[in-house]
Write a protein that holds these residues in place. Structure first.
Motif, PDB file in Angstrom:
ATOM      1  N   ARG A  83       0.853  -1.125   0.050  1.00  0.00           N
ATOM      2  CA  ARG A  83       0.097  -0.074  -0.034  1.00  0.00           C
ATOM      3  C   ARG A  83       0.945   1.320  -0.006  1.00  0.00           C
ATOM      4  O   ARG A  83       1.923   1.486   0.697  1.00  0.00           O
ATOM      5  N   SER A  84       0.548   2.222  -0.735  1.00  0.00           N
ATOM      6  CA  SER A  84       1.313   3.535  -0.969  1.00  0.00           C
ATOM      7  C   SER A  84       0.755   4.309   0.386  1.00  0.00           C
ATOM      8  O   SER A  84      -0.123   4.180   1.003  1.00  0.00           O
ATOM      9  N   GLY A  85       1.687   5.210   0.766  1.00  0.00           N
ATOM     10  CA  GLY A  85       1.506   6.213   1.841  1.00  0.00           C
ATOM     11  C   GLY A  85       1.843   5.651   3.236  1.00  0.00           C
ATOM     12  O   GLY A  85       2.209   4.483   3.463  1.00  0.00           O
ATOM     13  N   THR A  86       1.194   6.275   4.284  1.00  0.00           N
ATOM     14  CA  THR A  86       1.881   5.873   5.692  1.00  0.00           C
ATOM     15  C   THR A  86       0.681   4.574   6.017  1.00  0.00           C
ATOM     16  O   THR A  86      -0.218   4.564   5.682  1.00  0.00           O
ATOM     17  N   SER A  87       1.338   3.631   6.843  1.00  0.00           N
ATOM     18  CA  SER A  87       0.668   2.513   7.256  1.00  0.00           C
ATOM     19  C   SER A  87      -0.383   2.888   8.570  1.00  0.00           C
ATOM     20  O   SER A  87       0.053   3.077   9.429  1.00  0.00           O
ATOM     21  N   TYR A  88      -1.532   2.986   8.299  1.00  0.00           N
ATOM     22  CA  TYR A  88      -2.370   3.107   9.249  1.00  0.00           C
ATOM     23  C   TYR A  88      -3.240   1.699   9.576  1.00  0.00           C
ATOM     24  O   TYR A  88      -3.794   1.194   8.945  1.00  0.00           O
ATOM     25  N   THR A  89      -3.135   1.464  10.988  1.00  0.00           N
ATOM     26  CA  THR A  89      -3.680  -0.037  11.445  1.00  0.00           C
ATOM     27  C   THR A  89      -5.199   0.244  11.007  1.00  0.00           C
ATOM     28  O   THR A  89      -5.583  -0.955  10.625  1.00  0.00           O
ATOM     29  N   VAL A  90      -5.858   1.455  11.300  1.00  0.00           N
ATOM     30  CA  VAL A  90      -7.638   1.289  10.957  1.00  0.00           C
ATOM     31  C   VAL A  90      -7.685   1.132   9.481  1.00  0.00           C
ATOM     32  O   VAL A  90      -8.852   0.103   9.317  1.00  0.00           O
ATOM     33  N   LYS A  91      -7.057   1.363   8.624  1.00  0.00           N
ATOM     34  CA  LYS A  91      -7.172   1.171   7.157  1.00  0.00           C
ATOM     35  C   LYS A  91      -6.828  -0.260   7.001  1.00  0.00           C
ATOM     36  O   LYS A  91      -7.747  -1.232   6.229  1.00  0.00           O
ATOM     37  N   THR A  92      -5.830  -1.032   7.628  1.00  0.00           N
ATOM     38  CA  THR A  92      -5.432  -2.295   7.566  1.00  0.00           C
ATOM     39  C   THR A  92      -6.695  -3.191   8.186  1.00  0.00           C
ATOM     40  O   THR A  92      -7.022  -4.004   7.404  1.00  0.00           O
ATOM     41  N   LEU A  93      -7.182  -2.786   9.262  1.00  0.00           N
ATOM     42  CA  LEU A  93      -8.447  -3.438   9.564  1.00  0.00           C
ATOM     43  C   LEU A  93      -9.619  -3.337   8.742  1.00  0.00           C
ATOM     44  O   LEU A  93     -10.338  -4.350   8.501  1.00  0.00           O
ATOM     45  N   GLN A  94      -9.920  -2.040   8.248  1.00  0.00           N
ATOM     46  CA  GLN A  94     -10.932  -2.143   7.161  1.00  0.00           C
ATOM     47  C   GLN A  94     -10.907  -3.073   5.987  1.00  0.00           C
ATOM     48  O   GLN A  94     -11.663  -3.626   5.498  1.00  0.00           O
ATOM     49  N   ASP A  95      -9.458  -3.160   5.423  1.00  0.00           N
ATOM     50  CA  ASP A  95      -9.162  -3.966   4.096  1.00  0.00           C
ATOM     51  C   ASP A  95      -9.521  -5.316   4.917  1.00  0.00           C
ATOM     52  O   ASP A  95     -10.000  -6.081   3.727  1.00  0.00           O
ATOM     53  N   LEU A  96      -9.069  -5.967   5.927  1.00  0.00           N
ATOM     54  CA  LEU A  96      -9.234  -7.152   6.275  1.00  0.00           C
ATOM     55  C   LEU A  96     -10.622  -7.497   6.666  1.00  0.00           C
ATOM     56  O   LEU A  96     -11.013  -8.658   6.201  1.00  0.00           O
ATOM     57  N   THR A  97     -11.399  -6.553   7.001  1.00  0.00           N
ATOM     58  CA  THR A  97     -12.880  -6.897   7.183  1.00  0.00           C
ATOM     59  C   THR A  97     -13.423  -7.153   5.693  1.00  0.00           C
ATOM     60  O   THR A  97     -14.425  -7.857   5.797  1.00  0.00           O
ATOM     61  N   GLN A  98     -13.014  -6.372   4.847  1.00  0.00           N
ATOM     62  CA  GLN A  98     -13.624  -6.618   3.455  1.00  0.00           C
ATOM     63  C   GLN A  98     -13.293  -7.944   2.753  1.00  0.00           C
ATOM     64  O   GLN A  98     -13.891  -8.450   2.321  1.00  0.00           O
ATOM     65  N   ALA A  99     -11.769  -7.997   2.946  1.00  0.00           N
ATOM     66  CA  ALA A  99     -11.262  -9.266   2.493  1.00  0.00           C
ATOM     67  C   ALA A  99     -11.715 -10.650   3.071  1.00  0.00           C
ATOM     68  O   ALA A  99     -12.041 -11.915   2.433  1.00  0.00           O
ATOM     69  N   TYR A 100     -12.167 -10.581   4.310  1.00  0.00           N
ATOM     70  CA  TYR A 100     -12.824 -11.775   5.315  1.00  0.00           C
ATOM     71  C   TYR A 100     -13.821 -11.168   5.990  1.00  0.00           C
ATOM     72  O   TYR A 100     -14.105 -11.017   7.187  1.00  0.00           O
TER      73      TYR A 100
END
Ligand code: ATP
Ligand code: MG
Length: 206
Positions: A83-100
């Motif tokens: 992912r480009s830009g800063t790593s934010y955990t909230v974004k990661t958890l949102q992406d994982l919620t969509q993926a799973y």
């Protein structure tokens, strides 16, 4: 008849993994087994907002992949690295919620992380998206008190696992490598070999 979809329980262990060490693996196994999770996913940060890394995101991800290779139900994921830009955990958890979509996420943090949690970007959203699992860490005391303070600020009920004692850190390993000391038993042999091959963490390496 409607098929009942079972909820997958996924542990998420984020970190810089600079480098990944046996303490990370012990931690992942310990939480997987204690909470009977279906899987724990290690997610190295791309560009961390609060700290600088030594090895590149690509090298850290490669080392995490090597670390998890021999383990059952422990995986790695490169979504923050690519992912480009800063790593934010909230974004990661949102992406994982969509993926799973049928999963419940268990976000695992060591006791040292509790000190900074309230400054994390969109922390309340993080608490909504995942169950927080707080695990003790050697040298970080007063955990209960710190958690009480967080509980008075936010509505969250973390799971607390306070019997984990493994005295390994990436900082300690980087310091040893800088002095050309052995890291046997502290990182996986495959990771040791990768560090040697890529000449990481020694003064002249970059
Ligand atoms: P550094 O010294 O560079 O900060 P680290 O050993 O803390 O490295 P991180 O990648 O920062 O490793 O940690 C990722 C996650 O794993 C964090 O939530 C951290 O608290 C947890 N963790 C790492 N090592 C341990 C340990 N020995 N005991 C408990 N938790 C740990
Ligand atoms: Mg750390």
């Amino acid at each position: 008849m409607m098929e009942k979809k079972s909820v997958r329980r996924l542990g998420i262990l984020g970190g810089t993994f600079d480098p990944p060490h046996c303490g990370h693996m012990d931690l992942a196994c310990y939480v997987r087994d204690t909470l009977e999770l279906d899987e724990v996913i290690l997610i190295p940060t791309g560009d961390p907002p609060y700290k600088k890394t030594n090895a590149s995101a690509k090298d850290r991800y490669e080392m995490v992949k090597l670390s998890v290779a021999q383990y059952e139900k422990i995986e790695s994921n490169d979504l923050e690295v690519v992912r480009s830009g800063t790593s934010y955990t909230v974004k990661t958890l949102q992406d994982l919620t969509q993926a799973y979509p049928n999963a419940r996420l268990y976000f695992i943090v060591g006791a040292d992380t509790v000190d900074t949690l309230s400054s994390w970007y969109q922390i309340e959203k993080i608490f909504q998206l995942s169950e927080i699992v707080i695990v003790s860490r050697k040298g970080y005391n007063g955990l209960q008190k710190k958690i009480e303070i967080l509980k008075s600020l936010y509505s969250f009920e973390p799971t607390i696992l306070d019997e984990f004692v493994v005295d390994i850190s990436s900082t300690q390993i980087r310091n040893r490598l800088e002095k050309h000391f052995s890291t046997a038993g502290l990182v996986k042999p495959s990771v040791e070999a990768y560090i040697q091959k890529r000449k990481l963490y020694t003064k002249n390496s970059i």
